[in-house]
Design a protein around this motif. Sequence first.
Motif, PDB file in Angstrom:
ATOM      1  N   UNK A 193      26.940  38.597  36.504  1.00 27.25           N
ATOM      2  CA  UNK A 193      28.118  39.460  36.555  1.00 27.25           C
ATOM      3  C   UNK A 193      29.243  38.743  37.292  1.00 27.25           C
ATOM      4  N   UNK A 194      30.417  38.714  36.686  1.00 27.86           N
ATOM      5  CA  UNK A 194      31.611  38.169  37.328  1.00 27.86           C
ATOM      6  C   UNK A 194      32.439  39.356  37.797  1.00 27.86           C
ATOM      7  N   UNK A 195      32.309  39.665  39.076  1.00 29.49           N
ATOM      8  CA  UNK A 195      33.018  40.777  39.702  1.00 29.49           C
ATOM      9  C   UNK A 195      34.364  40.243  40.154  1.00 29.49           C
ATOM     10  N   UNK A 196      35.399  40.471  39.323  1.00 33.12           N
ATOM     11  CA  UNK A 196      36.639  39.720  39.506  1.00 33.12           C
ATOM     12  C   UNK A 196      37.805  40.468  38.879  1.00 33.12           C
ATOM     13  N   UNK A 197      38.757  39.704  38.336  1.00 35.33           N
ATOM     14  CA  UNK A 197      39.999  40.278  37.824  1.00 35.33           C
ATOM     15  C   UNK A 197      39.951  40.578  36.334  1.00 35.33           C
TER      16      UNK A 197
ATOM     17  N   UNK B 204      29.198  33.475  25.126  1.00 34.40           N
ATOM     18  CA  UNK B 204      28.316  33.619  26.293  1.00 34.40           C
ATOM     19  C   UNK B 204      28.533  34.963  26.998  1.00 34.40           C
ATOM     20  N   UNK B 205      29.146  35.919  26.306  1.00 38.22           N
ATOM     21  CA  UNK B 205      29.396  37.226  26.901  1.00 38.22           C
ATOM     22  C   UNK B 205      28.164  38.120  26.813  1.00 38.22           C
ATOM     23  N   UNK B 206      27.934  38.870  27.877  1.00 43.38           N
ATOM     24  CA  UNK B 206      26.909  39.900  27.840  1.00 43.38           C
ATOM     25  C   UNK B 206      27.381  41.045  26.948  1.00 43.38           C
TER      26      UNK B 206
ATOM     27  N   UNK C 254      30.959  47.822  26.564  1.00 49.84           N
ATOM     28  CA  UNK C 254      30.323  46.839  25.685  1.00 49.84           C
ATOM     29  C   UNK C 254      30.071  45.517  26.412  1.00 49.84           C
ATOM     30  N   UNK C 255      31.073  45.031  27.147  1.00 48.41           N
ATOM     31  CA  UNK C 255      30.933  43.751  27.853  1.00 48.41           C
ATOM     32  C   UNK C 255      31.033  43.903  29.373  1.00 48.41           C
ATOM     33  N   UNK C 256      31.090  45.137  29.851  1.00 45.08           N
ATOM     34  CA  UNK C 256      31.211  45.380  31.283  1.00 45.08           C
ATOM     35  C   UNK C 256      32.067  46.600  31.541  1.00 45.08           C
ATOM     36  N   UNK C 257      32.711  46.649  32.695  1.00 46.35           N
ATOM     37  CA  UNK C 257      33.516  47.821  33.040  1.00 46.35           C
ATOM     38  C   UNK C 257      34.778  47.413  33.785  1.00 46.35           C
ATOM     39  N   UNK C 258      35.838  48.185  33.553  1.00 45.22           N
ATOM     40  CA  UNK C 258      37.133  47.958  34.181  1.00 45.22           C
ATOM     41  C   UNK C 258      37.407  49.072  35.185  1.00 45.22           C
ATOM     42  N   UNK C 259      37.192  48.773  36.480  1.00 48.86           N
ATOM     43  CA  UNK C 259      37.420  49.769  37.522  1.00 48.86           C
ATOM     44  C   UNK C 259      38.891  49.901  37.900  1.00 48.86           C
TER      45      UNK C 259
ATOM     46  N   UNK D 107      22.222  28.845  29.846  1.00 46.63           N
ATOM     47  CA  UNK D 107      21.575  29.977  29.177  1.00 46.63           C
ATOM     48  C   UNK D 107      21.907  31.265  29.916  1.00 46.63           C
ATOM     49  N   UNK D 108      23.207  31.590  29.873  1.00 43.35           N
ATOM     50  CA  UNK D 108      23.741  32.695  30.651  1.00 43.35           C
ATOM     51  C   UNK D 108      24.512  33.654  29.759  1.00 43.35           C
ATOM     52  N   UNK D 109      24.480  34.914  30.120  1.00 43.00           N
ATOM     53  CA  UNK D 109      25.366  35.897  29.521  1.00 43.00           C
ATOM     54  C   UNK D 109      26.246  36.460  30.645  1.00 43.00           C
ATOM     55  N   UNK D 110      27.552  36.376  30.440  1.00 35.17           N
ATOM     56  CA  UNK D 110      28.515  36.784  31.458  1.00 35.17           C
ATOM     57  C   UNK D 110      28.904  38.248  31.283  1.00 35.17           C
ATOM     58  N   UNK D 111      28.703  39.029  32.317  1.00 31.12           N
ATOM     59  CA  UNK D 111      29.115  40.435  32.361  1.00 31.12           C
ATOM     60  C   UNK D 111      30.449  40.507  33.109  1.00 31.12           C
ATOM     61  N   UNK D 112      31.456  41.054  32.474  1.00 32.94           N
ATOM     62  CA  UNK D 112      32.777  41.132  33.092  1.00 32.94           C
ATOM     63  C   UNK D 112      32.968  42.479  33.778  1.00 32.94           C
TER      64      UNK D 112
END
Length: 543
Positions: free
Chosen positions: A86-90, A102-104, A126-131, A314-319
């Motif tokens: 998980x990329x907890x970011x912008x 490579x997206x989750x 679908x690919x993460x969440x926007x807080x 071998x990663x899936x990135x969660x945004x």
Amino acid sequence: MTRSIFKTFFSLSAAALFTACGATTLVTTPIENIDTTPLKVSDLTEAEKKNWGHLDLVNDTIPGMSVDKAYKEIIGNKKGKTVIVAVLDSGIDLKHEDLDDVLWTNKGEKAGDGKDNDNNGYVDDIHGWNFLGDSYNEQLEAARIVRLKIGDAATQAKAKAKVDEGYNKAVQNKQQYEQILQAVNSADAAVQKQLGKKAYTKKDVSGIKTEDENMKQHINVLMQMYTFKDTIPEVIEELSDGIKYFSDQANYNYNASFNGREVVGDDPYDFNDRDYGNGNPQSTGMDESHGTHVAGIIAAERNNGKGANGVANNVKIMSIRAVPNGDEYDKDIALGIRYAVDNGAKIINGSFGKGFSPNADWVYDAIKYAASKDVLFVHAAGNDGADLDDPSNPNFPNDQINNGPEIADNVITVGALDPNYGSSLLADYSNYGKSNVDVFAPGTDIYSTYPKNTYEYSPGTSMAAPGVAGIAALIRSQYPKLSASQVKRIIMESGLSIKAKVILGGEQGNSATLADISTSGKIANAYNALIMAGRVSAGKIKI
């Protein structure tokens, strides 16, 4: 938030424009010290600049993380188990050519139907969440404390002093950069006319012969700028970025009257008010590039002939979009960590930080929750060039209170390195601390993905943390039975042990060894980490 570094980048005033190490013991396997390496004296080639964080200190005399060596000698074509990071970011540019594969993807959710198909509490994620919803510009937490009168009188007074000082510095720096930019633009135009061409080199400028005092002044300006960047267009771009950065500080970050959260619609200081945000963690544009750059460092598609290679294969990135152009909210970070954990992430990268945290307990509880679910949290140390063990230099979130015992053994905090092996190894902006920083990794001018299929260099501990997150992903992919705590210990214990002293905070008279300013005293190293991970996984050694 840990952003690009504008720490009065040009250490001269506008008025100044108009006037004229020892051997290092290396750990090349996790159990042996077998070599000493000379300093690299030549400049990095273009290929080395784009990949220096992956190079090997012994073979290349560049203090990278031996990623290329790890692939060549250990990983080869082995894929291992897919790891969600998980990329907890912008937010991330989800359409980027080097990230789109490579997206989750949340397989339990049906895109665009407006329903919470998997009943995880988030609609169309679908690919993460926007807080952050539609918000972008934000205050620093200190400015919010002043605006909302949060905390006791002492906290409010400290916050107000921080805001007043920061605002005044931002205005001053903006004016300085504007003056320098004006001088550079004038000099650039004059030299272009003198040489009869738009593109010119440092050699062209130094070769101009003139008795004209104005032209001499223009030449002096440009020659000073060449000490900062290789070309004048790069200088102009850096100055323009600096002006925007300091303008944002004055207009938003240190503006005690600004309210960037209003558009979101929640109460960010009510942890139970959770019905906010949306399922689109896409970055908003070129200015919001931070998360995209971080994601690329971890997992940009490898060997596809485009841009840069990520550390992990071998990663899936969660945004998870939770870090605005200002300080993040404790509620967003706490809920973001919990979202990542509950939706399968095994590693969370947190390239952000702040000096005030009114609801730090929410984040501490989330970190403990992640630990209980065997999730590693990799955090950037911050960019103030400060000793975090000094109580006057807090950097939230962390994994202990007042230099006390760790609240959980799943957090690894990362400081940043320059590509200059020797006394200048530690980036002058990097925070440090025997208790508060665990390990160091390449952070300065890291080449990675930017929005709209572009690539750029960017500096910061923000860039060092995802390098370590990438190593953690490699370990968890190849040796999935290892726990988050074991992965943390492996990264710390298997790094390169640098014995020579390094300069702290860019102050020539202030130096220490990495062992004095971090828990491990080491540089993270992918090759060593995989060797040690294999031995731990096989039960040959215990950590």
